[in-house]
Design an enzyme around this catalytic site. Structure first.
Site, short mmCIF file in Angstrom:
data_model
loop_
_atom_site.label_atom_id
_atom_site.label_comp_id
_atom_site.label_asym_id
_atom_site.label_seq_id
_atom_site.Cartn_x
_atom_site.Cartn_y
_atom_site.Cartn_z
N GLU A 99 0.65 -1.33 -0.04
CA GLU A 99 0.09 0.12 -0.02
C GLU A 99 0.83 1.32 0.02
O GLU A 99 0.63 2.26 0.97
CB GLU A 99 -1.08 -0.10 1.31
N GLU B 9 -4.93 -8.76 0.93
CA GLU B 9 -5.41 -8.47 2.21
C GLU B 9 -7.15 -8.22 1.82
O GLU B 9 -7.39 -7.58 0.79
CB GLU B 9 -5.19 -7.18 2.71
C1 BG6 Z 1 -4.48 -2.26 6.04
C2 BG6 Z 1 -3.00 -2.15 6.52
O1 BG6 Z 1 -4.96 -1.27 4.98
O2 BG6 Z 1 -5.14 -1.87 7.08
C3 BG6 Z 1 -2.58 -2.96 7.61
O3 BG6 Z 1 -2.05 -2.68 5.16
C4 BG6 Z 1 -3.66 -2.58 8.88
O4 BG6 Z 1 -1.21 -2.40 7.97
C5 BG6 Z 1 -5.00 -2.86 8.18
O5 BG6 Z 1 -3.17 -2.86 9.94
C6 BG6 Z 1 -6.05 -2.50 9.17
O6 BG6 Z 1 -6.32 -0.92 9.51
P1 BG6 Z 1 -6.92 -0.55 10.63
O7 BG6 Z 1 -6.95 0.82 10.83
O8 BG6 Z 1 -8.55 -0.91 10.58
O9 BG6 Z 1 -6.60 -1.08 12.01
#
Ligand code: BG6
Length: 460
Positions: A166, A364
């Site tokens: 990202e 992801e």
């Molecule tokens: C993703 C990232 O976009 O979102 C991760 O690659 C991150 O590093 C994840 O932990 C979740 O984000 P959040 O803000 O909901 O905890």
């Protein structure tokens, strides 16, 4: 079985060094911007929980990898921390880090789990930030050296490499919207950071190919489709511009080796273009990828702006669109994000139709839940039926994309175990495994059991 997936489909999950390892100032590791920011402004972190408070993968990796095997993983993505391997960003390599990453990779391979390794997941070494971070071309060269060191040390074991996770997020967080260090708000500097990141990516790809290793190199992008409110030309234009800023700004150079002409023209018109140097164009063209990781959580819905822009305000992407809240949208109320499963299909068919159907995988996808302890059953296990539904519905659309010829090779959940998530710390839980913060105890959630079954059977 209603949805059968290909035999060699990658089933697994993703994490990152800074979010899992802990030992953030131990084992010879130097500070990243996160260690520094937490030390100086702890109040910017949820409940003031900083980067030392992870699940402790640095110590517990063998037990955790055993759990991955229980979850039916055949692949797992994490990252190598630049500030652990080369603490000052360039120069001496830390032997404790070399030993740790070899042991971690060997353990994964011994358990039949392919390591997917990313080289930068938001974790800029502080020493490099002090040189200007991605605003500095010296840092690009240092990153290329770091990447090449990783290929030299681990390239005979690791077959799937990713230059960045990202890469737009440090641009947005650090230089536009003030949610990452160094908390700058300045579009032209943001554009320079974005541009230099892609030059660094391309240098790493060139270095990888020069070693002629048996493997693939790619990048992981958070592709968030931009859906217009209506088919009115003004709404369509708003969504096209949002797509240029947030998706095509990285997708086009990574896959096609050059920036969209419309984006360049728009930034030129507003005097926001970063400085180019001779050789940049050729370098970018040489940095096209073998494999794309797609992170997908939620769609972006936009409409034409309904108010005039204050001409004295700083230039922002939002000068060209407003966000749009679709009536009746499906929500994950525990994170405040829209759930739109079809987005995964729209991304994959776009890659098929407009990006040469290059090999990709979902790197992801996942569902963050605040206060997840309220879903504990009588025996203490998290009964996350909502996460099972979320994964199943996304996999259903992924399956449809496969049926229609999309080259998607796997699905990784964010994330393996509830982890520390930057300034949100442990606010939103995403894991297949519940982590008890007070004791470090790990317990597979119901979704983890379901996923193990799906991955072993190759479908559901
Ligand atoms: C993703 C990232 O976009 O979102 C991760 O690659 C991150 O590093 C994840 O932990 C979740 O984000 P959040 O803000 O909901 O905890």
């Amino acid at each position: 079985m209603q949805y059968r997936f290909p035999d060699h489909f990658w089933w697994g999950s993703a994490s990152s060094a800074a979010q899992a390892e802990g030992a953030s100032l131990q084992g010879g590791k130097a500070a990243t911007i996160w260690d520094h920011w937490f030390a100086t402004q702890p109040h910017r972190f949820h409940q003031q929980v900083g980067p030392e408070h992870t699940s402790g993968f640095y110590q517990h990796f063998r037990d955790d990898i055993a759990l991955m095997q229980q979850l039916g993983h055949n692949s797992f993505r994490t990252s190598i921390a630049w500030a652990r391997l080369i603490p000052q960003g360039r120069g001496a390599v830390n032997p404790e880090a070399v030993a740790f990453y070899h042991a971690m990779i060997d353990e994964l391979l011994a358990k039949g789990i392919q390591p997917f390794i990313c080289l930068f997941h938001f974790d800029m070494p502080l020493a490099m930030q002090e040189l200007g971070g991605w605003e500095s071309r010296e840092v690009i060269d240092a990153y290329a050296e770091f990447a090449d060191t990783c290929f030299r040390l681990f390239g005979h074991k690791v077959k799937h490499w990713f230059t960045f996770n990202e890469p737009i997020v440090p641009v947005e967080g650090g230089y536009l919207y003030d949610f990452h260090y160094p908390n700058v708000v300045d579009f032209r500097r943001a554009a320079t950071v974005a541009y230099h990141t892609m030059l660094a990516h391309a240098q790493a790809v060139v270095r990888y190919r020069a070693r002629q290793l048996e493997g693939q190199i790619g990048i992981i992008l958070n592709l968030t489709p931009s859906y217009p409110r209506s088919q009115h030309p003004a709404d369509l234009k708003a969504s096209q511009i949002a797509d240029l800023f947030f998706n095509r700004s990285f997708l086009d150079p990574a896959v096609k080796g050059s920036y969209p002409a419309e984006l360049v023209a728009l930034l030129q018109e507003y005097d926001q273009l970063p400085a180019c140097e001779p050789g940049d164009r050729e370098l970018l063209a040489a940095g096209t990828i073998d494999l794309l990781g797609v992170n997908y959580y939620q769609p972006r819905r936009v409409k034409a702006r309904s108010h005039a822009i204050n001409p004295a305000s700083p230039f922002m992407p939002e000068w060209f669109f407003d966000y749009y809240e679709m009536p009746g949208r499906k929500m994950n109320p525990h994170r405040g994000w829209e759930i739109y499963e079809q987005g995964i299909y729209d991304i994959l068919t776009n890659l098929r139709d407009n990006y040469g159907n290059l090999p990709s995988y979902i790197s992801e996808n996942g569902m963050g839940v605040e206060g997840e302890e309220k879903f504990k059953g009588g025996d203490g296990q998290i009964q996350d039926e909502y996460r099972i539904g979320f994964i199943r519905d996304h996999l259903t659309w992924l399956h449809k994309a496969l049926q229609e010829g999309c080259a998607c090779q796997g699905y990784h959940l964010w994330t393996f175990i509830d982890n520390w998530s930057w300034s949100n710390a442990y606010k939103n839980r995403y894991g297949f495994i519940r982590l008890e913060l007070a004791t470090g105890e790990r317990r597979i959630k119901k979704s983890g059991e379901w996923f193990a079954d799906v991955s072993r059977r190759g479908g559901f």
